[in-house]
Write an enzyme that holds these catalytic residues in place. Sequence first.
Site, PDB file in Angstrom:
ATOM      1  N   GLN A 102      51.582  73.835  29.849  1.00 37.13           N
ATOM      2  CA  GLN A 102      51.165  72.188  29.499  1.00 37.13           C
ATOM      3  C   GLN A 102      51.889  73.141  27.874  1.00 37.13           C
ATOM      4  O   GLN A 102      52.408  72.678  26.809  1.00 37.13           O
ATOM      5  CB  GLN A 102      49.969  71.742  28.646  1.00 37.13           C
ATOM      6  CG  GLN A 102      49.931  70.641  27.868  1.00 37.13           C
ATOM      7  CD  GLN A 102      48.290  69.851  27.337  1.00 37.13           C
ATOM      8  OE1 GLN A 102      48.135  69.169  28.572  1.00 37.13           O
ATOM      9  NE2 GLN A 102      47.490  70.405  27.193  1.00 37.13           N
ATOM     10  N   HIS A 152      37.131  73.263  22.657  1.00 37.21           N
ATOM     11  CA  HIS A 152      37.784  72.440  22.006  1.00 37.21           C
ATOM     12  C   HIS A 152      37.380  72.833  20.567  1.00 37.21           C
ATOM     13  O   HIS A 152      38.269  72.857  19.263  1.00 37.21           O
ATOM     14  CB  HIS A 152      37.352  70.956  22.010  1.00 37.21           C
ATOM     15  CG  HIS A 152      37.932  70.628  23.684  1.00 37.21           C
ATOM     16  ND1 HIS A 152      36.777  70.027  24.466  1.00 37.21           N
ATOM     17  CD2 HIS A 152      39.089  70.009  24.353  1.00 37.21           C
ATOM     18  CE1 HIS A 152      37.636  69.937  25.542  1.00 37.21           C
ATOM     19  NE2 HIS A 152      39.136  69.529  25.989  1.00 37.21           N
ATOM     20  N   GLY A 176      44.943  74.558  23.765  1.00 33.87           N
ATOM     21  CA  GLY A 176      44.264  75.880  24.300  1.00 33.87           C
ATOM     22  C   GLY A 176      45.299  76.133  24.871  1.00 33.87           C
ATOM     23  O   GLY A 176      46.406  76.377  26.221  1.00 33.87           O
ATOM     24  N   SER A 189      35.685  73.867  30.945  1.00 32.52           N
ATOM     25  CA  SER A 189      36.674  73.023  31.130  1.00 32.52           C
ATOM     26  C   SER A 189      35.845  71.563  31.191  1.00 32.52           C
ATOM     27  O   SER A 189      34.546  71.916  31.246  1.00 32.52           O
ATOM     28  CB  SER A 189      37.453  73.567  32.404  1.00 32.52           C
ATOM     29  OG  SER A 189      37.752  72.085  32.690  1.00 32.52           O
ATOM     30  N   SER A 190      36.068  70.646  30.456  1.00 36.58           N
ATOM     31  CA  SER A 190      35.270  69.402  30.779  1.00 36.58           C
ATOM     32  C   SER A 190      35.563  68.956  32.016  1.00 36.58           C
ATOM     33  O   SER A 190      34.340  68.753  32.152  1.00 36.58           O
ATOM     34  CB  SER A 190      36.020  68.559  29.900  1.00 36.58           C
ATOM     35  OG  SER A 190      36.674  68.369  28.878  1.00 36.58           O
TER      36      SER A 190
HETATM   37  O1  PAF Z   1      44.628  69.192  27.324  1.00 32.85           O
HETATM   38  C1  PAF Z   1      44.112  67.939  27.287  1.00 32.85           C
HETATM   39  O2  PAF Z   1      43.448  67.613  27.016  1.00 32.85           O
HETATM   40  C2  PAF Z   1      45.520  66.445  27.194  1.00 32.85           C
HETATM   41  O3  PAF Z   1      46.643  67.231  28.588  1.00 32.85           O
HETATM   42  C3  PAF Z   1      46.080  65.979  25.996  1.00 32.85           C
HETATM   43  C4  PAF Z   1      47.579  67.914  25.714  1.00 32.85           C
HETATM   44  C5  PAF Z   1      45.175  66.192  24.772  1.00 32.85           C
HETATM   45  C6  PAF Z   1      47.311  65.073  26.234  1.00 32.85           C
HETATM   46  O4  PAF Z   1      46.590  64.048  26.918  1.00 32.85           O
END
Ligand code: PAF
Length: 282
Positions: free
Chosen positions: A153, A37, A147, A185-186
Site C-alpha cells: 500500500q 496508528h 504504516g 493490526s485491527s
Molecule cells: O491502511 C488503511 O487503514 C487503509 O487502507 C487506508 C489507507 C486508511 C485507506 O482506507
Amino acid sequence: MKIIETVGDMRAQVKVWKKEGYRVGLVPTMGYLHEGHQSLIKRACRENDKVVVSVFVNPTQFGPNEDLESYPRDLEHDAALCQQCGAAVIFHPTPAEMYPEGYCTFVDMDILTKELCGLSRPTHFRGVCTVVSKLFHIVQPDMAYFGEKDAQQLAVIKRMVSDLNMDVQIVGCPIVREADGLAKSSRNTYLSLEERKAALVLSKSIFAGKKMVESGEKSADKLVNLMKSIIEKEPLAKIDYVKVVDLMTMQQITVLDRPFLAAVAVYIGKTRLIDNFMVQEV
Ligand code: PAF
C-alpha cells in the site's frame, strides 16, 4: 479536538488553517486504532501544526466476500486516543458522504497493484487509491503518514503521488509489534486464543528471514523457502503468499541485489494477516 463528518466542514477547517500558514498532517485510517496508528499520529503531531486523523471504513477497498460489515469500529475509543496524541480533528464521514448516489470515478494503477495482495484482492488497491486521493483533495495535507506493515500500500501510494503530481509528502512509519512479535493490526481482534498463538508464525518467519539476509544470503528462493517452511509447521496457518519483490516495482526477484520487500500473507482460520521486512540498502 473536533470530530468533523462532512466534506464541506472539513474543507472549511483546512481553509482557516492554511490562511494561518499552518502545516497540516494527515493520518488516514479505518479506525479501531491501536499502538501502530498511535505511532503515526504522534509522529504527525511532532512534524505538523495541525493533524487530521481520518476514520473511515472504506467500502470500495473490500471485495464481495471480505469483512466490510464485521470490520471492528469504536469511535469513542479512537477519539480518546487521537485526543491524547494531540490530533486536532477526526474526519469521520459516512459512506454516503464519500460516495454519494451516482458516484463513478475511481483511481486505478497497473503493475504495482497486480502482485502480492493484489492477486487475492483484485479490486483492493483501486479502492485504496480512490479514497486516499479523495482524502488528499479534501484535507490538502503537507504530509501524510502510512504504516510499513502495509508495505505494498505504501509503495502504491508513493507511486500514485508521483504519477499524479500530488503535492504531499508521504511518510512511511515502522511496524509496531506486540511484545511476542505479532504485528499490531485491527484484525488481530478476530483471533481466538488458539489462533492468536498460531499467528506468531508470521513474525517468526519474518525474524528468521531477516536473520538469513543479515548473514549474507543472496538467493530469494532460499529466503522464501525458509519463511514458508516456518509457516507450514503451523496447522492453523494457510499461506496466501510468501514472496520477495523489488521494493519499487513490487515485481518478484531471484537475487537479493537491490532494495527489496519480503512479504507474507497468511490465513489464520478465517483471518488474513500480513507481515514483512524491507531491506533498503544492499
Ligand atoms: O491502511 C488503511 O487503514 C487503509 O487502507 C487506508 C489507507 C486508511 C485507506 O482506507
